[in-house]
Design an enzyme around this catalytic site. Structure first.
Site, PDB file in Angstrom:
ATOM      1  N   PRO A   2       0.702  -1.197   0.007  1.00  0.00           N
ATOM      2  CA  PRO A   2       0.105   0.042   0.206  1.00  0.00           C
ATOM      3  C   PRO A   2       0.819   1.204  -0.099  1.00  0.00           C
ATOM      4  CG  PRO A   2      -0.539  -1.551   1.886  1.00  0.00           C
ATOM      5  CD  PRO A   2       0.760  -1.926   1.309  1.00  0.00           C
ATOM      6  N   GLU A   3       0.754   2.062  -1.037  1.00  0.00           N
ATOM      7  CA  GLU A   3       1.194   3.303  -1.062  1.00  0.00           C
ATOM      8  C   GLU A   3       0.396   4.580  -0.860  1.00  0.00           C
ATOM      9  OE1 GLU A   3       4.676   3.933  -2.050  1.00  0.00           O
ATOM     10  OE2 GLU A   3       5.216   1.956  -2.585  1.00  0.00           O
TER      11      GLU A   3
END
Length: 270
Positions: A2-3
Site C-alpha cells: 500500500p502506497e
DNA sequence: AACCGCGCCTGTTCGC
DNA sequence: TGCGAACAGGCGCGGT
C-alpha cells in the site's frame, strides 16, 4: 504494497462503507504487529460510532464518537477486508452493528494499530513529526527548497523521509526521480530551483497516476483490498534492472541506498 | 542534530 | 529436484 494512493483509495472506500456505523465488537486474534495491539484500549470503542475517516501520510485515522481515534498503518502487506471471510494472517476484526466486519490482515506484520484521544492525535509520536502531504497545497517549490536546503543526504532518501515529505515510498522515489531526470545520488541541498520544481511535479504526477490506477483496480473494495499490483505495468525504472531505459535505451541500473534498491538511468538522470 | 544501518516478518525467488 | 539463503520493503529505533 500500500502506497499513499492506495491508502487514499482505501480511505474513501472505508468512508463509503463504515461512516456513521457503530462498533459492536473488537477481536484481536494476534496482537503482535509492529507494535503490540492495545486490545484493552480498543475495546473502549465498542458501542461508539465512526464520525469521520481521514488519512495522514500512510496512516488511516478513524475518529469515533467518544473522542478516540483509531490509527491504522498497513506497513508492507497489511490489508483491510470487508468481505466477511476469514483468511490466514487475519489479526484484528472489528464488527459493526450493521453486521459488517472489518478485518486487518497482514502477512509480515509490519503494520500497526493504535489508538489515542482525538484531541491528542497531532502529538502522537507517529504523527507529530510527519512532513508535507504531496497532494496538498503546502507542497510548493518554496517549501521543498526550504526542506532540502540544509540536507546533506541524497535526494532519494530525502523524498522518502516521511519527516520531510510523506507518501513517497521506495517505488515512487525511483519513478519520480526518473521522471524529473535527477540522479538519486545527488545531495538534496544541491538541487537547483528548476530541478526542485521538476521533481515536485513528477511526484504529483506519479502519485496521481497511481491513485487513478488504484481507484480503478480497488473499486471492488467490498470484497478485498490490497496489493493488486495495479501500478507495476507502468514502472519506468523500478524493478527494471538491465532493461532498456524507455527514454534513451541504455540499461537501467540498480544500486543500494540505505539498504534499499534504487533503479535509475545514468544517462538520463544527472 | 543529522544521518545511517538494523530489525521486524513471511512468501517468493535464487543459487548450489 | 530440493533445500537453505537471499531478497523484498515501511519505518521506528538506537548508535554514531
Amino acid at each position: 504494497m500500500p502506497e499513499l494512493p492506495e491508502v487514499e483509495t482505501i480511505k474513501k472506500a472505508l468512508e463509503q462503507n463504515l461512516l456513521d456505523q457503530t462498533l459492536s465488537a473488537v477481536e484481536v486474534l494476534n496482537p503482535k504487529l509492529r507494535f503490540k495491539v492495545p486490545t484493552k484500549e480498543l475495546k473502549a470503542l465498542v458501542d461508539h460510532k465512526i464520525i469521520s475517516i481521514r488519512r495522514r501520510s500512510k496512516y488511516l485515522l478513524l475518529d469515533f464518537s467518544n473522542a478516540l481515534t483509531l490509527i491504522i498503518h498497513l506497513g508492507m502487506t497489511g490489508r483491510l477486508l470487508l468481505d466477511g471471510k476469514s483468511y490466514k494472517h487475519d489479526h484484528v476484526i472489528l464488527t459493526f452493528k450493521s453486521g459488517q466486519r472489518l478485518t486487518y490482515n497482514d502477512v509480515r506484520k509490519f503494520g500497526l494499530i493504535d489508538i489515542c484521544q482525538s484531541g491528542d492525535l497531532d502529538n502522537h509520536k507517529l504523527i507529530k513529526n510527519l512532513g508535507i502531504e504531496p497532494l496538498e497545497s503546502k507542497f510548493t517549490k518554496a517549501n521543498l527548497k526550504e526542506i532540502f536546503s540544509n540536507k546533506s543526504k541524497s535526494i532519494k532518501l530525502a523524498i522518502m523521509d516521511a519527516n520531510l515529505v510523506v507518501g513517497v515510498g521506495n517505488i515512487y522515489a525511483s519513478e519520480s526521480l526518473f521522471e524529473s531526470k535527477i540522479s538519486p545520488l545527488r545531495q538534496a541541498s544541491s538541487l537547483k530551483e528548476f530541478e526542485i520544481e521538476n521533481l515536485r511535479k513528477a511526484i504529483i504526477k506519479t502519485l496521481k497516476a497511481a491513485l487513478k490506477a488504484g481507484g480503478s483496480t480497488l473499486k471492488d473494495f467490498k470484497h478485498l483490498s490490497g496489493d493488486s499490483g495495479y501500478f507495476q505495468h507502468s514502472f519506468l525504472v523500478y524493478d527494471r534492472e538491465g532493461q532498456a531505459c524507455k527514454n534513451c535505451k541504455k540499461a537501467i541500473i540498480r544500486i543500494k541506498q540505505q539498504g534499499r534498491s534504487t533503479f535509475y538511468c545514468t544517462n538520463c538522470q544527472k
